[in-house]
Design a protein around this motif. Structure first.
Motif, PDB file in Angstrom:
ATOM      1  N   UNK A 134       0.794  -1.220   0.000  1.00  0.00           N
ATOM      2  CA  UNK A 134       0.000   0.000   0.000  1.00  0.00           C
ATOM      3  C   UNK A 134       0.830   1.275   0.000  1.00  0.00           C
ATOM      4  N   UNK A 135       2.155   1.113   0.049  1.00  0.00           N
ATOM      5  CA  UNK A 135       3.043   2.276   0.059  1.00  0.00           C
ATOM      6  C   UNK A 135       3.084   2.980  -1.289  1.00  0.00           C
ATOM      7  N   UNK A 136       3.544   4.220  -1.267  1.00  0.00           N
ATOM      8  CA  UNK A 136       3.535   5.066  -2.459  1.00  0.00           C
ATOM      9  C   UNK A 136       4.956   5.375  -2.949  1.00  0.00           C
ATOM     10  N   UNK A 137       5.126   5.331  -4.254  1.00  0.00           N
ATOM     11  CA  UNK A 137       6.309   5.875  -4.913  1.00  0.00           C
ATOM     12  C   UNK A 137       5.884   7.158  -5.611  1.00  0.00           C
ATOM     13  N   UNK A 138       6.585   8.253  -5.314  1.00  0.00           N
ATOM     14  CA  UNK A 138       6.293   9.549  -5.924  1.00  0.00           C
ATOM     15  C   UNK A 138       7.503   9.999  -6.727  1.00  0.00           C
ATOM     16  N   UNK A 139       7.275  10.266  -7.998  1.00  0.00           N
ATOM     17  CA  UNK A 139       8.358  10.660  -8.906  1.00  0.00           C
ATOM     18  C   UNK A 139       8.095  12.064  -9.425  1.00  0.00           C
ATOM     19  N   UNK A 140       9.079  12.945  -9.248  1.00  0.00           N
ATOM     20  CA  UNK A 140       9.050  14.257  -9.900  1.00  0.00           C
ATOM     21  C   UNK A 140      10.204  14.289 -10.890  1.00  0.00           C
ATOM     22  N   UNK A 141       9.891  14.561 -12.137  1.00  0.00           N
ATOM     23  CA  UNK A 141      10.959  14.609 -13.134  1.00  0.00           C
ATOM     24  C   UNK A 141      10.508  15.449 -14.323  1.00  0.00           C
ATOM     25  N   UNK A 142      11.375  15.513 -15.318  1.00  0.00           N
ATOM     26  CA  UNK A 142      11.086  16.331 -16.498  1.00  0.00           C
ATOM     27  C   UNK A 142      10.281  15.554 -17.529  1.00  0.00           C
ATOM     28  N   UNK A 143       9.316  16.224 -18.134  1.00  0.00           N
ATOM     29  CA  UNK A 143       8.646  15.653 -19.297  1.00  0.00           C
ATOM     30  C   UNK A 143       9.665  15.480 -20.416  1.00  0.00           C
ATOM     31  N   UNK A 144       9.416  14.502 -21.276  1.00  0.00           N
ATOM     32  CA  UNK A 144      10.329  14.232 -22.397  1.00  0.00           C
ATOM     33  C   UNK A 144      10.544  15.508 -23.206  1.00  0.00           C
ATOM     34  N   UNK A 145      11.819  15.775 -23.514  1.00  0.00           N
ATOM     35  CA  UNK A 145      12.187  17.042 -24.142  1.00  0.00           C
ATOM     36  C   UNK A 145      13.180  16.770 -25.273  1.00  0.00           C
ATOM     37  N   UNK A 146      12.701  16.873 -26.510  1.00  0.00           N
ATOM     38  CA  UNK A 146      13.547  16.553 -27.663  1.00  0.00           C
ATOM     39  C   UNK A 146      14.670  17.562 -27.883  1.00  0.00           C
ATOM     40  N   UNK A 147      14.594  18.703 -27.208  1.00  0.00           N
ATOM     41  CA  UNK A 147      15.667  19.691 -27.337  1.00  0.00           C
ATOM     42  C   UNK A 147      16.889  19.333 -26.487  1.00  0.00           C
ATOM     43  N   UNK A 148      16.702  18.394 -25.566  1.00  0.00           N
ATOM     44  CA  UNK A 148      17.805  17.975 -24.698  1.00  0.00           C
ATOM     45  C   UNK A 148      18.501  16.772 -25.314  1.00  0.00           C
ATOM     46  N   UNK A 149      19.789  16.917 -25.536  1.00  0.00           N
ATOM     47  CA  UNK A 149      20.600  15.805 -26.048  1.00  0.00           C
ATOM     48  C   UNK A 149      21.768  15.605 -25.084  1.00  0.00           C
ATOM     49  N   UNK A 150      21.850  14.436 -24.468  1.00  0.00           N
ATOM     50  CA  UNK A 150      22.876  14.189 -23.462  1.00  0.00           C
ATOM     51  C   UNK A 150      23.279  12.725 -23.447  1.00  0.00           C
ATOM     52  N   UNK A 151      24.547  12.489 -23.172  1.00  0.00           N
ATOM     53  CA  UNK A 151      25.037  11.120 -23.021  1.00  0.00           C
ATOM     54  C   UNK A 151      24.925  10.640 -21.575  1.00  0.00           C
TER      55      UNK A 151
END
Length: 200
Positions: A134-151
């Protein structure tokens, strides 16, 4: 966890006004998902210097600040000592390398952490095992962004695709929404952030 070496180098100077503001809005998004947490235990996963978890301390019985970077953990330990906090603890640990079978939590939250993790499913499974029923996982992150290119980081996440990946692990009640838009906040690009709530 991914990019630990980088975070080791910037730990002492991590708390910039920009990062403090992003942590503030991330904390508020997480707080909006919390239900009946007074007696619950939480883990701030990939906590960095604890900017998000520190602002949520009063919501929980206790918060464990977990990160792979010893220097980041040192920053949190100093804050815990400075503020004489009784319901905070720290753990320097890498879930990608080892498993903690005895660790349990009612809530796990992670803010701008998932994008640094190469094998997303593997870590989501490990966290699933840590959550109480019954526990919760909460994720805050960035929406997919095609302008970002990173290795070194993912370029954000498609919320529907991430929900499918979580469901495949066994998470249920998955809900998410975009809650923030900012200028130059993701690798120098304008970007939006989402909060996702799911349950074991």
């Amino acid at each position: 966890m991914g990019n630990t070496d980088k975070f080791e180098m910037i730990a002492a100077n991590y708390d910039t006004p920009e990062r403090i503001e992003i942590a503030r809005v991330s904390s508020e998004a997480i707080r909006g998902c919390l239900v009946d947490t007074a007696g619950k235990n939480a883990i701030d996963f990939g906590c960095g210097t604890g900017l998000v978890g520190m602002s949520l301390l009063n919501e929980f019985h206790s918060v464990l600040f977990l990160d792979t970077s010893p220097n980041m953990i040192a920053q949190i330990k100093q804050k815990i000592a400075d503020f004489k906090l009784q319901n905070a603890d720290t753990l320097c640990f890498d879930f990608e390398k080892e498993d903690l079978t005895e660790l349990r939590a009612d809530y796990i939250f992670m803010a701008q952490v998932l994008l640094h993790i190469p094998d997303v499913e593997f870590v989501l499974k490990r966290l699933f095992n840590v959550l109480n029923e019954g526990g919760h996982l909460l994720i805050v992150d960035f929406d997919k962004n095609d302008k970002v290119a990173s290795d070194i980081v993912h370029n954000g996440f498609d919320q529907a695709e991430l929900a499918d990946r979580l469901a495949a692990v066994g998470y249920r009640g998955i809900q998410s929404k975009t809650f923030y838009h900012g200028r130059n906040i993701f690798m120098g690009q304008d970007a939006s952030m989402f909060v996702l709530d799911c349950q074991k």
